[in-house]
Scaffold this active site. Sequence first.
Site, PDB file in Angstrom:
ATOM      1  N   HIS A   1      -5.113   0.609  11.009  1.00 28.30           N
ATOM      2  CA  HIS A   1      -6.450   0.021  11.403  1.00 28.30           C
ATOM      3  C   HIS A   1      -7.015   0.144  12.843  1.00 28.30           C
ATOM      4  O   HIS A   1      -7.305  -1.048  13.353  1.00 28.30           O
ATOM      5  CB  HIS A   1      -6.442  -1.442  10.793  1.00 28.30           C
ATOM      6  CG  HIS A   1      -5.627  -1.580   9.346  1.00 28.30           C
ATOM      7  ND1 HIS A   1      -4.562  -2.501   9.249  1.00 28.30           N
ATOM      8  CD2 HIS A   1      -5.975  -0.909   8.334  1.00 28.30           C
ATOM      9  CE1 HIS A   1      -4.329  -2.358   7.949  1.00 28.30           C
ATOM     10  NE2 HIS A   1      -4.949  -1.678   7.361  1.00 28.30           N
TER      11      HIS A   1
ATOM     12  N   GLU B   1       0.797  -1.223  -0.023  1.00 28.04           N
ATOM     13  CA  GLU B   1      -0.019  -0.220  -0.125  1.00 28.04           C
ATOM     14  C   GLU B   1       0.765   1.448   0.011  1.00 28.04           C
ATOM     15  O   GLU B   1       0.208   2.190   0.335  1.00 28.04           O
ATOM     16  CB  GLU B   1      -1.078   0.098   1.154  1.00 28.04           C
ATOM     17  CG  GLU B   1      -2.107  -1.057   1.183  1.00 28.04           C
ATOM     18  CD  GLU B   1      -3.058  -0.936   2.190  1.00 28.04           C
ATOM     19  OE1 GLU B   1      -4.289  -0.407   1.771  1.00 28.04           O
ATOM     20  OE2 GLU B   1      -2.722  -0.848   3.339  1.00 28.04           O
TER      21      GLU B   1
ATOM     22  N   HIS C   1     -12.028  -0.277   6.288  1.00 28.24           N
ATOM     23  CA  HIS C   1     -10.349  -0.576   6.249  1.00 28.24           C
ATOM     24  C   HIS C   1      -9.783   0.118   7.225  1.00 28.24           C
ATOM     25  O   HIS C   1      -9.057  -0.776   7.975  1.00 28.24           O
ATOM     26  CB  HIS C   1     -10.232  -0.082   4.842  1.00 28.24           C
ATOM     27  CG  HIS C   1      -8.732  -0.322   4.467  1.00 28.24           C
ATOM     28  ND1 HIS C   1      -8.360  -0.084   3.042  1.00 28.24           N
ATOM     29  CD2 HIS C   1      -7.589  -0.498   5.246  1.00 28.24           C
ATOM     30  CE1 HIS C   1      -6.987  -0.401   3.011  1.00 28.24           C
ATOM     31  NE2 HIS C   1      -6.605  -0.516   4.393  1.00 28.24           N
TER      32      HIS C   1
ATOM     33  N   HIS D   1      -0.967   5.323   8.130  1.00 29.27           N
ATOM     34  CA  HIS D   1      -2.310   4.405   7.490  1.00 29.27           C
ATOM     35  C   HIS D   1      -2.153   3.452   8.582  1.00 29.27           C
ATOM     36  O   HIS D   1      -1.431   2.753   8.543  1.00 29.27           O
ATOM     37  CB  HIS D   1      -2.077   4.081   6.402  1.00 29.27           C
ATOM     38  CG  HIS D   1      -3.243   2.902   6.035  1.00 29.27           C
ATOM     39  ND1 HIS D   1      -4.329   2.938   6.379  1.00 29.27           N
ATOM     40  CD2 HIS D   1      -3.093   1.693   5.539  1.00 29.27           C
ATOM     41  CE1 HIS D   1      -5.158   2.041   5.719  1.00 29.27           C
ATOM     42  NE2 HIS D   1      -4.258   1.149   5.479  1.00 29.27           N
TER      43      HIS D   1
END
Length: 233
Positions: A96, A75, A159, A94
Amino acid sequence: MSNDVRELVAASSRILAQAGHDDLIWGHSSARDPGGRGVWIKSAEWGLDEVTAERVHLVSPEGKVLDGSGVAHSEYPIHTEIMAARPDVGGVVHTHPPHAVALAAAGQPLRPVSHAANYFVPPEVPAFTETADLVLTPALGRSVARTLGDARAVFLVNHGIVAVGPTLQQATVAAVLLERACAQQLLTAAAGGEPSWSPPEESLSKREHIYHDRAVSAVWDHLVRRLPGAGER
């Protein structure tokens, strides 16, 4: 210089793990390469809590490892495309985190029911809904960047989150605050009753009073001091 940025990404990663963003080997933060070659990001296949300077490498906008070793995160376009779209951004996170994922999946906007939420709202935190799959291509990375716009964070619905800042220190603090804000909102909703939150003018005032640059810098320093073994250095 490369050792300094590696240490920064490693510290950001471990802070995020300690703040509840750990998700086995997934999740990553990055710092813009001062030479414009790409982003410094942790190697894949390591948990956030395991990241050391040696496990941070330089990844080009094409996904090639230019300096360091290990496998590049698939990613990486989240980071490289946001950096390309936002010259003001020096750090991207980024992860979760569970409360942020839950709030966005429930279709609830972030409300300033706590101090932390005022760092983001107003305006409303945008939500990326094009896919809940991994952001594996530059095209999807550009879509995330467009949805983010000028905001400090974006929900990747079902996500995770992306948080940004002029520096990785500020992006990391933003990610920590966003998860705390979402957790407080879910706790407030679970209590029942009729929840209240700050109107826009109060939110902006609180942001100025609480989250000025010096305070955010001090929060980063506090988070670094809380890392295991920090007092031994």
